[in-house]
Design an enzyme around this catalytic site. Structure first.
Site, PDB file in Angstrom:
ATOM      1  N   ASP A   1     -15.543  -3.790  -1.805  1.00 43.83           N
ATOM      2  CA  ASP A   1     -15.285  -3.560  -0.386  1.00 43.83           C
ATOM      3  C   ASP A   1     -16.628  -3.466   0.323  1.00 43.83           C
ATOM      4  O   ASP A   1     -17.481  -2.681  -0.082  1.00 43.83           O
ATOM      5  CB  ASP A   1     -14.509  -2.257  -0.188  1.00 43.83           C
ATOM      6  CG  ASP A   1     -13.234  -2.221  -1.027  1.00 43.83           C
ATOM      7  OD1 ASP A   1     -12.655  -3.304  -1.254  1.00 43.83           O
ATOM      8  OD2 ASP A   1     -12.831  -1.129  -1.454  1.00 43.83           O
TER       9      ASP A   1
ATOM     10  N   ASP B   1       0.857  -1.189   0.000  1.00 46.66           N
ATOM     11  CA  ASP B   1       0.000   0.000   0.000  1.00 46.66           C
ATOM     12  C   ASP B   1       0.890   1.233   0.000  1.00 46.66           C
ATOM     13  O   ASP B   1       1.746   1.389   0.882  1.00 46.66           O
ATOM     14  CB  ASP B   1      -0.903   0.013   1.239  1.00 46.66           C
ATOM     15  CG  ASP B   1      -2.007  -1.034   1.157  1.00 46.66           C
ATOM     16  OD1 ASP B   1      -2.005  -1.833   0.199  1.00 46.66           O
ATOM     17  OD2 ASP B   1      -2.870  -1.052   2.059  1.00 46.66           O
TER      18      ASP B   1
END
Length: 246
Positions: free
Chosen positions: A131, A8
């Site tokens: 998500d 990330d």
């Protein structure tokens, strides 16, 4: 069972978040390309990149570290990326740069026509990131909860021709609280394309639980905080997954 280390990116660094909160970032490396090489050396067969700044801005924001990662490992293993991908030009530039798969999340939910166009223009290269919290889709870096049902959208996006789905249970992401196997299996049973689990994977028992449902269509997992903080040994986890699923 494909285990995929996540990198990330925030402000050029490799970080991990807790439940998607940009203010709750732990920096794990100042050199994302070195981190990519580290995972390659440990036997990773694919890497998962997220441009966190891009996810917020709606356009790519970590070009330099992404290029450095591709220069370091792009000839050896596939690299997939998500975060801030909102138009076909961005997808094309990523694929031209050596990215293998582009992950579309928020834009797929808000603008399904864009996803359909992307799947048509770049067949085999588009992954959808769904998500969710309690079965409902979240968007905009998880800051907004929608009324969209995960299963309904997954089926629709499969029909568009996407390559796979990455399913993240955001209530568990970065918390090391255990993967939501039931929700992941429900989704995998609902579609014919591969589903990759993400969020909450804490240790080897989670990997073993996912391996047990591989035949349902759960073909891999994205690994984040667990492999950075040492809760899970990546090499041992991939070896165990291979043992259970080959």
């Amino acid at each position: 069972m494909l285990l995929i280390p996540a990198i990330d990116l925030k402000d050029g660094r490799c970080v991990r978040l807790r439940q998607g909160d940009l203010d709750e970032a732990t920096v794990f490396s100042e050199d994302p390309a070195a981190m990519a090489t580290h995972w390659l050396d440990l036997g990773a067969r694919r890497l998962h990149l997220v441009d966190l700044n891009g996810a917020v801005a709606g356009k790519p924001k970590n070009d330099a570290p992404i290029k450095a990662i591709l220069d370091a490992v792009g000839d050896d293993i596939p690299v997939q990326i998500g975060g801030g991908i909102r138009d076909l030009d961005t997808i094309e530039s990523y694929l031209d740069a050596g990215i293998s798969y582009v992950i579309i999340g928020t834009a797929a939910v808000k603008n399904p026509g864009f996803l359909q166009d992307a799947c048509g223009a770049f067949p085999g290269h588009i992954i959808v990131g769904l998500d969710a919290r309690d079965g409902k889709i979240a968007t905009d870096g998880w800051s907004k909860l929608t009324r969209h049902d995960v299963l309904d959208l997954a089926k629709k996006f499969e029909d568009y021709g996407c390559e796979a789905i990455i399913y993240t249970d955001i209530s568990r992401d970065g918390m090391l609280s255990g993967v939501n196997v039931d929700a992941t299996v429900r989704l995998a049973q609902h579609v014919r394309i591969p589903v990759y689990a993400s969020g909450g994977i804490a240790g080897l028992s989670d990997i073993e639980a996912l391996c047990a449902v591989e035949e349902e269509g759960v073909e891999g997992a994205i690994l984040g905080r667990s492999i950075y903080e040492g809760a899970l040994d990546f090499q041992a986890a991939q070896a165990r997954a291979d043992e259970l699923t080959q």
